[in-house]
Write an enzyme that holds these catalytic residues in place. Structure first.
Site, PDB file in Angstrom:
ATOM      1  N   GLY A 130       0.836  -1.209   0.000  1.00 58.28           N
ATOM      2  CA  GLY A 130       0.000   0.000   0.000  1.00 58.28           C
ATOM      3  C   GLY A 130       0.866   1.253   0.000  1.00 58.28           C
ATOM      4  N   HIS A 131       1.861   1.282   0.886  1.00 58.28           N
ATOM      5  CA  HIS A 131       2.788   2.427   0.914  1.00 58.28           C
ATOM      6  C   HIS A 131       3.535   2.535  -0.418  1.00 58.28           C
ATOM      7  CE1 HIS A 131       2.948   1.307   5.397  1.00 58.28           C
ATOM      8  NE2 HIS A 131       2.501   2.548   5.414  1.00 58.28           N
ATOM      9  N   LYS A 164      -7.244   4.661   2.955  1.00 65.38           N
ATOM     10  CA  LYS A 164      -7.440   3.702   4.035  1.00 65.38           C
ATOM     11  C   LYS A 164      -7.651   4.459   5.343  1.00 65.38           C
ATOM     12  CE  LYS A 164      -5.640   0.622   7.045  1.00 65.38           C
ATOM     13  NZ  LYS A 164      -4.595   0.842   8.017  1.00 65.38           N
TER      14      LYS A 164
HETATM   15  P1  AMP Z   1       1.032   4.723   7.885  1.00 67.47           P
HETATM   16  O1  AMP Z   1       2.451   4.258   7.739  1.00 67.47           O
HETATM   17  O2  AMP Z   1       0.096   3.659   8.325  1.00 67.47           O
HETATM   18  O3  AMP Z   1       0.934   6.001   8.682  1.00 67.47           O
HETATM   19  O4  AMP Z   1       0.561   5.094   6.425  1.00 67.47           O
HETATM   20  C1  AMP Z   1       1.268   6.017   5.637  1.00 67.47           C
HETATM   21  C2  AMP Z   1       0.427   6.404   4.465  1.00 67.47           C
HETATM   22  O5  AMP Z   1       0.141   5.253   3.685  1.00 67.47           O
HETATM   23  C3  AMP Z   1      -0.922   6.998   4.895  1.00 67.47           C
HETATM   24  O6  AMP Z   1      -1.279   8.040   4.013  1.00 67.47           O
HETATM   25  C4  AMP Z   1      -1.832   5.819   4.750  1.00 67.47           C
HETATM   26  O7  AMP Z   1      -3.179   6.170   4.521  1.00 67.47           O
HETATM   27  C5  AMP Z   1      -1.244   5.118   3.542  1.00 67.47           C
HETATM   28  N1  AMP Z   1      -1.639   3.704   3.555  1.00 67.47           N
HETATM   29  C6  AMP Z   1      -1.480   2.812   4.567  1.00 67.47           C
HETATM   30  N2  AMP Z   1      -2.024   1.633   4.224  1.00 67.47           N
HETATM   31  C7  AMP Z   1      -2.545   1.786   2.984  1.00 67.47           C
HETATM   32  C8  AMP Z   1      -3.258   0.933   2.092  1.00 67.47           C
HETATM   33  N3  AMP Z   1      -3.557  -0.324   2.408  1.00 67.47           N
HETATM   34  N4  AMP Z   1      -3.640   1.431   0.903  1.00 67.47           N
HETATM   35  C9  AMP Z   1      -3.358   2.721   0.564  1.00 67.47           C
HETATM   36  N5  AMP Z   1      -2.695   3.566   1.358  1.00 67.47           N
HETATM   37  C10 AMP Z   1      -2.293   3.118   2.551  1.00 67.47           C
END
Ligand code: AMP
Length: 289
Positions: A36-37, A149
């Protein structure tokens, strides 16, 4: 790919790129990177000349100390994944670098943060807005990439950009899912095999609820009750909330409003791991993601 650990180095690099006429994309993350990232990074690389990905487990956005302590930290693996995805610079600051002194300024997003994540994680969006503002100031991106998400986070950051006149374009990227529908998350690594097998039920319940919305027969409360009942049947799952809300204002709905998109958001604990997911239903009844 360069690895930058100080605010000054990030500022200097991005300032140089700007002067050279390069368009800068920023992808803020907390690391333990997954597909996703990486899709956010690839999108940024396709649309910008230089891409900064930040990896920082931001203490101020955690209201639960155990969640902060147990949050996975894998900086070497993250760096190895970012370079081939097209990342130009990885910003990997320490807590002391990001917070040389505790921030005193507080953000209050009003009704936008009185619901869902904001309601259940007091102070969370203050921490998010603080760190995101710092990253925006330090890197001055042309485009900043966030995942749908974290649906409420996108709404909060959109408000932040608008209210504080950050000169950038916010890109909201669709949720990337595992083959069985589970939304990818760094926290998924902490699921036991048993909990992992049950985790797709979250998205399944949202899809079933979205079907009810599209069919147009059930009121918001009935849609919410149906999803609640479905999730109550999942062994060991503790539902924190399920919201049926207006996709723009995030306020709970008591009736449907024609022409307005709807979002179904939930948070649940499964085997000690907190997971969130959402589905957006456009006003013609189509799923937006
Ligand atoms: P995080 O590391 O969880 O703070 O996420 C960093 C970025 O990646 C944030 O903008 C999240 O919304 C995005 N993100 C995390 N998981 C996903 C996913 N499964 N699909 C799309 N974007 C994601």
């Amino acid at each position: 790919m360069q690895i930058l650990t100080t605010a000054a180095a990030l500022q200097a690099h991005t300032e140089n790129w700007r002067r050279a006429g390069q368009r800068i994309g920023l992808v803020p993350t907390m690391g333990a990177l997954h597909e996703g990232h990486l899709q956010l990074v690839r999108a940024a690389a396709a649309e910008c000349d230089a891409v900064v990905a930040s990896v920082f487990v931001n203490p101020t956005q955690f209201n639960n100390p155990d969640d902060f302590r147990l949050y996975p930290r894998l900086p070497d693996a993250d760096a190895a994944l970012l370079a081939p995805a097209g990342c130009t610079a990885l910003f990997l600051p320490s807590v002391a670098e990001m917070y040389p002194h505790p921030a005193i300024v507080q953000f209050d997003f009003g009704p936008l943060e009185r619901v869902m994540e904001g309601e259940h994680r007091p102070g969370h969006f203050n921490g998010v807005a603080t760190v995101v503002s710092k990253l925006f100031h330090l890197s001055r991106p042309h485009r900043a990439y966030f995942g749908q998400k974290d649906f409420q986070q996108v709404a909060i950051v959109r408000q932040l950009v608008s209210d504080l006149a950050f000169d950038l374009e916010l890109v909201a990227f669709p949720t990337v899912r595992e083959a069985d529908g589970l939304a990818m998350s760094s926290r998924n690594r902490r699921l036991s095999a048993e909990a992992r097998a049950l985790a797709p039920r979250l998205y399944q319940s949202l899809q079933a609820a979205a079907e009810l919305v599209r069919a147009g027969q059930a009121a918001p409360a009935a849609v919410q009750a149906a999803a609640r009942a479905q999730l109550a049947a999942v062994p060991g799952l503790e539902l924190e909330y399920i919201a049926v809300a207006d996709a723009d204002t995030l306020q709970p709905l008591t009736e449907w409003h024609s022409g307005r998109a709807v979002v179904l958001c939930l948070a649940a604990h499964l085997g000690g791991v907190r997971l969130i997911d959402n589905v957006v239903i456009g006003w013609f009844g189509e799923e937006v993601e």
